[in-house]
Design an enzyme around this catalytic site. Structure first.
Site, PDB file in Angstrom:
ATOM      1  N   ASN A  67       0.295  -7.745   1.346  1.00  0.00           N
ATOM      2  CA  ASN A  67      -0.219  -8.830   0.517  1.00  0.00           C
ATOM      3  C   ASN A  67       0.928  -9.587  -0.139  1.00  0.00           C
ATOM      4  O   ASN A  67       1.958  -9.025  -0.484  1.00  0.00           O
ATOM      5  CB  ASN A  67      -1.240  -8.310  -0.511  1.00  0.00           C
ATOM      6  CG  ASN A  67      -0.593  -7.950  -1.832  1.00  0.00           C
ATOM      7  OD1 ASN A  67      -0.314  -8.821  -2.660  1.00  0.00           O
ATOM      8  ND2 ASN A  67      -0.341  -6.665  -2.044  1.00  0.00           N
ATOM      9  N   ILE A  69       0.125 -12.046  -2.834  1.00  0.00           N
ATOM     10  CA  ILE A  69      -0.790 -12.799  -3.703  1.00  0.00           C
ATOM     11  C   ILE A  69       0.009 -13.638  -4.704  1.00  0.00           C
ATOM     12  O   ILE A  69      -0.351 -14.767  -5.009  1.00  0.00           O
ATOM     13  CB  ILE A  69      -1.734 -11.842  -4.482  1.00  0.00           C
ATOM     14  CG1 ILE A  69      -2.479 -10.904  -3.520  1.00  0.00           C
ATOM     15  CG2 ILE A  69      -2.711 -12.631  -5.362  1.00  0.00           C
ATOM     16  CD1 ILE A  69      -3.546 -11.512  -2.681  1.00  0.00           C
ATOM     17  N   LEU A  71       0.690 -12.771  -7.945  1.00  0.00           N
ATOM     18  CA  LEU A  71       0.206 -12.609  -9.332  1.00  0.00           C
ATOM     19  C   LEU A  71      -0.694 -13.754  -9.812  1.00  0.00           C
ATOM     20  O   LEU A  71      -0.563 -14.218 -10.952  1.00  0.00           O
ATOM     21  CB  LEU A  71       1.377 -12.450 -10.303  1.00  0.00           C
ATOM     22  CG  LEU A  71       2.027 -11.092 -10.430  1.00  0.00           C
ATOM     23  CD1 LEU A  71       2.997 -11.070 -11.600  1.00  0.00           C
ATOM     24  CD2 LEU A  71       0.989  -9.987 -10.611  1.00  0.00           C
ATOM     25  N   CYS A 130       6.024  -5.724  -9.821  1.00  0.00           N
ATOM     26  CA  CYS A 130       5.424  -6.572  -8.794  1.00  0.00           C
ATOM     27  C   CYS A 130       6.522  -7.199  -7.935  1.00  0.00           C
ATOM     28  O   CYS A 130       7.408  -7.866  -8.443  1.00  0.00           O
ATOM     29  CB  CYS A 130       4.564  -7.657  -9.408  1.00  0.00           C
ATOM     30  SG  CYS A 130       3.705  -8.548  -8.116  1.00  0.00           S
TER      31      CYS A 130
END
Ligand SMILES: Cc1cc2nc3c(=O)[nH]c(=O)nc-3n(C[C@H](O)[C@H](O)[C@H](O)COP(=O)(O)O)c2cc1C
Length: 287
Positions: A67, A69, A71, A130
């Site tokens: 993934n 994405i 955040l 992250c």
């Protein structure tokens, strides 16, 4: 019956959902019985709104998920507004864990204070890990000094929190630093860095080139990380990585985890965390 606790917070069982895989809570209402879960972890919130990365954002692999994405989230002020007006967190009969990510130690403290003040959050998870924010996958925990600074600032608030670390950095060194700085628990871990290529063009599949890899494929690596961190720290470990069944969850307890969190598998079977919570409760009762 064994008690499951982190700092002053008690959990009915050691099963949580993982950040970013269970929305902001409401998305799974009706699909999962929250009252069967130890807690749900909400998608990471940042100080300002983030639109996230341009597509493609997701790619399935055999037994795993990539993934990118980036955040995506509504930002701290919007979530605070929702919580203070209409957000039904209190209607969920489970612990609410809010994941926060700032850009400095000050951001983390400011966000933590604001969300604690709502009275609607039971625990914070500091997302220091992250890999999608910066090109190349740099994370806060790429520097142990950052980990210490952020954790010690939040520890002063004396509110239950866990520190989520990346497996792509010195996870053992960062775990020791976080415990020293006053962390109440560690979440081991966020996604592993991975890549995919477009076979026609030969270009990286994701715009950021590097993506986060999760799902059953990562379980042996996640087990190894829990095992080696557990040799070095005493605070509770929340295992995150590839858990798809009660058996997987039991393996993580054997490796040294006190809690397990279910991520990618929520997309495959929205009731999976509840099934694992029932299975683990039964296992622990018989033990
Ligand atoms: C689509 C997706 C979005 C995610 N978003 C976040 C996030 O916002 N914050 C975070 O700390 N972890 C995030 N994660 C990582 C998960 O919380 C979890 O740590 C990781 O996926 C490993 O667990 P799993 O193999 O059970 O999925 C995300 C994972 C996925 C698959």
């Amino acid at each position: 019956m064994k008690k499951f606790s982190i700092h002053t917070l008690e959990f009915r069982n050691p099963v949580l959902t993982a950040s970013g895989t269970f929305g902001m809570g409401g998305e799974f209402a009706g699909l999962a019985d929250y009252s069967k879960l130890g807690g749900i972890t909400l998608k990471t919130v940042t100080p300002t709104p983030r639109a996230g990365n341009l597509p493609p954002r997701i790619l399935e692999t055999p037994c795993g998920l990539l993934n990118s994405i980036g955040l995506e989230n509504p930002g701290m002020d919007e979530l605070l507004r929702e919580i203070n007006s209409s957000h039904p967190f209190r209607a969920y009969d489970t612990n609410i864990v809010l994941s926060i990510a700032g850009e400095s130690a000050d951001d983390f403290t400011r966000m933590a204070e604001a969300f604690i003040a709502t009275g609607d959050i039971d625990m914070l998870e500091l997302n220091l890990s992250c890999p999608n924010i910066h090109a190349g996958g740099a994370t806060f925990d790429s520097d142990c000094a950052n980990v210490r600074a952020i954790v010690s600032a939040v520890a002063r608030l004396d509110f239950p929190f866990t520190v989520k670390l990346s497996p792509n950095q010195d996870i053992v060194g960062n775990s020791i630093a976080a415990e020293d700085a006053g962390a109440h628990a560690l979440t081991i871990s966020n996604t592993f860095l991975g890549m995919a290529f477009d076979r026609k063009t030969g270009a990286p599949y994701f715009r950021n080139k590097v993506a986060g890899f999760s799902g059953p494929a990562v379980k042996p690596m996640a087990l190894y990380n829990i095992y080696r961190v557990a040799q070095k720290v005493k605070i509770p470990l929340i295992a995150s990585g590839g858990i798809a069944s009660t058996g997987d969850a039991i393996d993580f307890l054997h490796a040294g985890a006190s809690f397990v969190s279910i991520g990618t598998m929520n997309f495959v079977e929205p009731g999976i965390a509840e099934i694992i919570a029932d299975g683990l409760t039964e296992y622990l009762r018989e033990k």
